[in-house]
Design a protein around this motif. Structure first.
Motif, PDB file in Angstrom:
ATOM      1  N   THR A   1       0.831  -1.203   0.000  1.00 13.71           N
ATOM      2  CA  THR A   1       0.000   0.000   0.000  1.00 13.71           C
ATOM      3  C   THR A   1       0.865   1.253   0.000  1.00 13.71           C
ATOM      4  O   THR A   1       2.066   1.220   0.313  1.00 13.71           O
ATOM      5  N   GLU A   2       0.240   2.364  -0.335  1.00 12.63           N
ATOM      6  CA  GLU A   2       0.928   3.655  -0.271  1.00 12.63           C
ATOM      7  C   GLU A   2       1.479   3.892   1.134  1.00 12.63           C
ATOM      8  O   GLU A   2       2.621   4.337   1.306  1.00 12.63           O
ATOM      9  N   ARG A   3       0.664   3.580   2.125  1.00 15.17           N
ATOM     10  CA  ARG A   3       1.072   3.811   3.512  1.00 15.17           C
ATOM     11  C   ARG A   3       2.270   2.931   3.888  1.00 15.17           C
ATOM     12  O   ARG A   3       3.174   3.371   4.599  1.00 15.17           O
ATOM     13  N   GLU A   4       2.272   1.695   3.418  1.00 16.97           N
ATOM     14  CA  GLU A   4       3.392   0.796   3.708  1.00 16.97           C
ATOM     15  C   GLU A   4       4.675   1.304   3.060  1.00 16.97           C
ATOM     16  O   GLU A   4       5.756   1.253   3.671  1.00 16.97           O
ATOM     17  N   PHE A   5       4.562   1.798   1.839  1.00 14.57           N
ATOM     18  CA  PHE A   5       5.746   2.331   1.162  1.00 14.57           C
ATOM     19  C   PHE A   5       6.285   3.543   1.919  1.00 14.57           C
ATOM     20  O   PHE A   5       7.499   3.648   2.154  1.00 14.57           O
ATOM     21  N   ALA A   6       5.401   4.455   2.305  1.00 19.84           N
ATOM     22  CA  ALA A   6       5.823   5.658   3.022  1.00 19.84           C
ATOM     23  C   ALA A   6       6.484   5.306   4.348  1.00 19.84           C
ATOM     24  O   ALA A   6       7.513   5.882   4.726  1.00 19.84           O
ATOM     25  N   SER A   7       5.900   4.357   5.063  1.00 18.20           N
ATOM     26  CA  SER A   7       6.450   3.950   6.355  1.00 18.20           C
ATOM     27  C   SER A   7       7.827   3.318   6.193  1.00 18.20           C
ATOM     28  O   SER A   7       8.760   3.609   6.959  1.00 18.20           O
ATOM     29  N   MET A   8       7.983   2.446   5.194  1.00 18.90           N
ATOM     30  CA  MET A   8       9.271   1.811   4.955  1.00 18.90           C
ATOM     31  C   MET A   8      10.322   2.848   4.580  1.00 18.90           C
ATOM     32  O   MET A   8      11.465   2.809   5.058  1.00 18.90           O
ATOM     33  N   LEU A   9       9.938   3.814   3.743  1.00 19.89           N
ATOM     34  CA  LEU A   9      10.870   4.846   3.314  1.00 19.89           C
ATOM     35  C   LEU A   9      11.355   5.680   4.497  1.00 19.89           C
ATOM     36  O   LEU A   9      12.564   5.932   4.643  1.00 19.89           O
ATOM     37  N   GLU A  10      10.444   6.076   5.366  1.00 18.42           N
ATOM     38  CA  GLU A  10      10.857   6.887   6.514  1.00 18.42           C
ATOM     39  C   GLU A  10      11.755   6.085   7.451  1.00 18.42           C
ATOM     40  O   GLU A  10      12.719   6.619   8.011  1.00 18.42           O
ATOM     41  N   GLN A  11      11.445   4.794   7.620  1.00 23.82           N
ATOM     42  CA  GLN A  11      12.287   3.958   8.482  1.00 23.82           C
ATOM     43  C   GLN A  11      13.694   3.847   7.903  1.00 23.82           C
ATOM     44  O   GLN A  11      14.691   3.912   8.644  1.00 23.82           O
TER      45      GLN A  11
ATOM     46  N   VAL B   1       2.664  10.146  -0.902  1.00 22.76           N
ATOM     47  CA  VAL B   1       2.741   8.944  -1.731  1.00 22.76           C
ATOM     48  C   VAL B   1       1.354   8.755  -2.315  1.00 22.76           C
ATOM     49  O   VAL B   1       0.404   8.424  -1.597  1.00 22.76           O
ATOM     50  N   ALA B   2       1.218   8.998  -3.612  1.00 26.07           N
ATOM     51  CA  ALA B   2      -0.100   8.969  -4.253  1.00 26.07           C
ATOM     52  C   ALA B   2       0.002   8.160  -5.539  1.00 26.07           C
ATOM     53  O   ALA B   2       0.831   8.460  -6.405  1.00 26.07           O
ATOM     54  N   SER B   3      -0.847   7.152  -5.670  1.00 25.52           N
ATOM     55  CA  SER B   3      -0.757   6.224  -6.794  1.00 25.52           C
ATOM     56  C   SER B   3      -1.992   6.296  -7.685  1.00 25.52           C
ATOM     57  O   SER B   3      -3.060   6.747  -7.261  1.00 25.52           O
ATOM     58  N   GLY B   4      -1.811   5.809  -8.921  1.00 30.67           N
ATOM     59  CA  GLY B   4      -2.931   5.746  -9.847  1.00 30.67           C
ATOM     60  C   GLY B   4      -3.589   7.107 -10.021  1.00 30.67           C
ATOM     61  O   GLY B   4      -2.904   8.138 -10.063  1.00 30.67           O
ATOM     62  N   PRO B   5      -4.913   7.168 -10.098  1.00 35.87           N
ATOM     63  CA  PRO B   5      -5.597   8.459 -10.241  1.00 35.87           C
ATOM     64  C   PRO B   5      -5.313   9.417  -9.087  1.00 35.87           C
ATOM     65  O   PRO B   5      -5.382  10.636  -9.258  1.00 35.87           O
ATOM     66  N   ARG B   6      -4.961   8.876  -7.914  1.00 37.89           N
ATOM     67  CA  ARG B   6      -4.674   9.733  -6.763  1.00 37.89           C
ATOM     68  C   ARG B   6      -3.408  10.565  -6.976  1.00 37.89           C
ATOM     69  O   ARG B   6      -3.205  11.571  -6.286  1.00 37.89           O
ATOM     70  N   SER B   7      -2.560  10.159  -7.919  1.00 34.53           N
ATOM     71  CA  SER B   7      -1.343  10.931  -8.165  1.00 34.53           C
ATOM     72  C   SER B   7      -1.641  12.304  -8.759  1.00 34.53           C
ATOM     73  O   SER B   7      -0.744  13.149  -8.865  1.00 34.53           O
ATOM     74  N   ALA B   8      -2.899  12.530  -9.141  1.00 35.31           N
ATOM     75  CA  ALA B   8      -3.308  13.862  -9.592  1.00 35.31           C
ATOM     76  C   ALA B   8      -3.477  14.819  -8.425  1.00 35.31           C
ATOM     77  O   ALA B   8      -3.715  16.014  -8.637  1.00 35.31           O
TER      78      ALA B   8
END
Length: 369
Positions: A170-180, A198-205
């Motif tokens: 998930t976006e949240r998992e990626f963000a958490s891993m990156l900060e760690q 961290v925004a994916s797909g249509p959310r990246s707009a």
């Protein structure tokens, strides 16, 4: 940092005070808010203090929790507020020093705090909210190097995170891993003031799309806007990542954004210092690609102890860029319902030219599989 730098900064502040006819100026730190200005002037990084400057020098007022810390971090006099509130201790010191006209940051204190101080000092309080942004705007070589080190840490952490990422997280998992990974690589943490984007797909707009539980899906891409804090200073970088394969529209948009960023940097290197004209240099590239209406924000902003500082780099900015400015250059294109991308790097303007402080992170469209 050697203590001499704080004396130099207070000296510049005293010159500003003289021009305004002030005999005192203070910054307040309450529950951690506004620690940046107190740190910049005094070296102190606790979450509660008043730093009062006058011709007699500087005095750092805080409570028993922070006295030892203040004495180790700052070269200035440290006063124990004792059983008094911070406001009471500050008012008492102002009276004892006989300060008649005292500057403060109206945009950095609570209204209730202002009312209490004003009820005792009245017209002797002068709003000087512009002082600290002006002082902090010009970065010396050491400050620029700290931002560059934050960017180097970010580059290592981002590349390591990509090596571990996969479709389905998930976006949240990626963000958490990156900060760690950023912390384990030597930074204090991320920005601290707000989460990564961290925004994916249509959310990246969504230019400021905070991470959600949305899954990173094959055939899509996601935009990551992130940074690290190192010895107080932050970087701010944005990259884009394809999931599985690169969408042709995203590829074309990315190429336009790279060209727009290059054009803005070229304008800087050729000596353009009007912030609005630098913005226009990048915006023109996007307009010529037929996407002008999809670039919905300014080109960049200053950064240092905070993610957003002076100067502003936008079509409406009146700022003139100068040596010592560290700015972001971050063109973006966003199409609602489809998605968006942004490319962002950090640049130091100096008398020798323009230096990319975030160069350790390759400027490319990354892919995870």
């Amino acid at each position: 940092m050697v203590f001499d730098v704080y004396a130099e900064r207070v000296g510049r502040l005293l010159s500003m005070m003289d021009r305004e006819g002030l005999d005192g100026f203070f910054v307040l730190v309450v529950e951690g808010l506004n620690w940046e200005s107190a740190y910049y002037l005094s070296g102190y990084r606790g979450s509660s203090a008043a730093f009062l400057v006058s011709r007699h020098g500087g005095v750092l007022i805080t409570d028993g929790r922070y006295l030892a810390q203040a004495r180790s971090q700052s070269p200035f006099e440290v006063e124990d507020q004792g059983g008094r509130s911070l406001n009471e201790a500050l008012l008492d010191r102002i009276r004892r020093m006989g300060l008649r006209r005292v500057g403060f940051e109206a945009d950095r204190i609570f209204h209730s705090t202002f009312l209490e101080l004003h009820s005792h000092l009245g017209g002797s309080l002068v709003d000087c909210s512009r002082f600290m942004p002006e002082l902090r705007r010009t970065k010396d070589r050491r400050e620029a190097d700290l931002i560059a080190e934050a960017a180097r840490i970010c580059a290592d952490a981002f590349l390591e995170t990509l090596s571990l990422a996969s479709p389905g997280m998930t976006e949240r998992e990626f963000a958490s891993m990156l900060e760690q990974k950023i912390v384990s690589s030597g930074a204090e943490g991320g920005w601290g003031s707000h989460s990564f984007i961290v925004a994916s797909g249509p959310r990246s707009a969504l230019p400021h799309g905070v991470p959600t539980d949305r899954v990173l899906c094959q055939g899509e891409w996601f935009t990551v806007d992130f940074g690290a804090r190192y010895q107080g200073y932050v970087c701010d970088v944005t990259r884009n990542v394809a999931v599985g394969s690169l969408d042709p529209w995203a590829r074309d948009v990315y190429q336009v954004l790279v060209a727009a960023q290059d054009q803005a940097v070229r304008a800087l290197m050729e000596g353009e210092r009007q912030a609005s004209q630098v913005d226009q240099a990048a915006r023109r590239v996007i307009q010529e690609a037929g996407m002008g209406d999809l670039f919905s924000h300014g080109l960049g902003h200053g950064l240092g102890l905070e993610v957003h500082e002076a100067p502003r780099v936008s079509s409406r900015s009146q700022d003139v860029l100068a040596p010592g400015d560290v700015i972001t250059v971050e063109p973006g294109i966003y199409l609602e319902g489809k998605g968006g991308l942004r490319v962002e790097d950090d640049y130091l303007i100096s008398s020798q030219g323009v230096e990319c402080l975030s160069s350790p992170l390759p400027r490319e469209m990354f892919v995870i599989r």
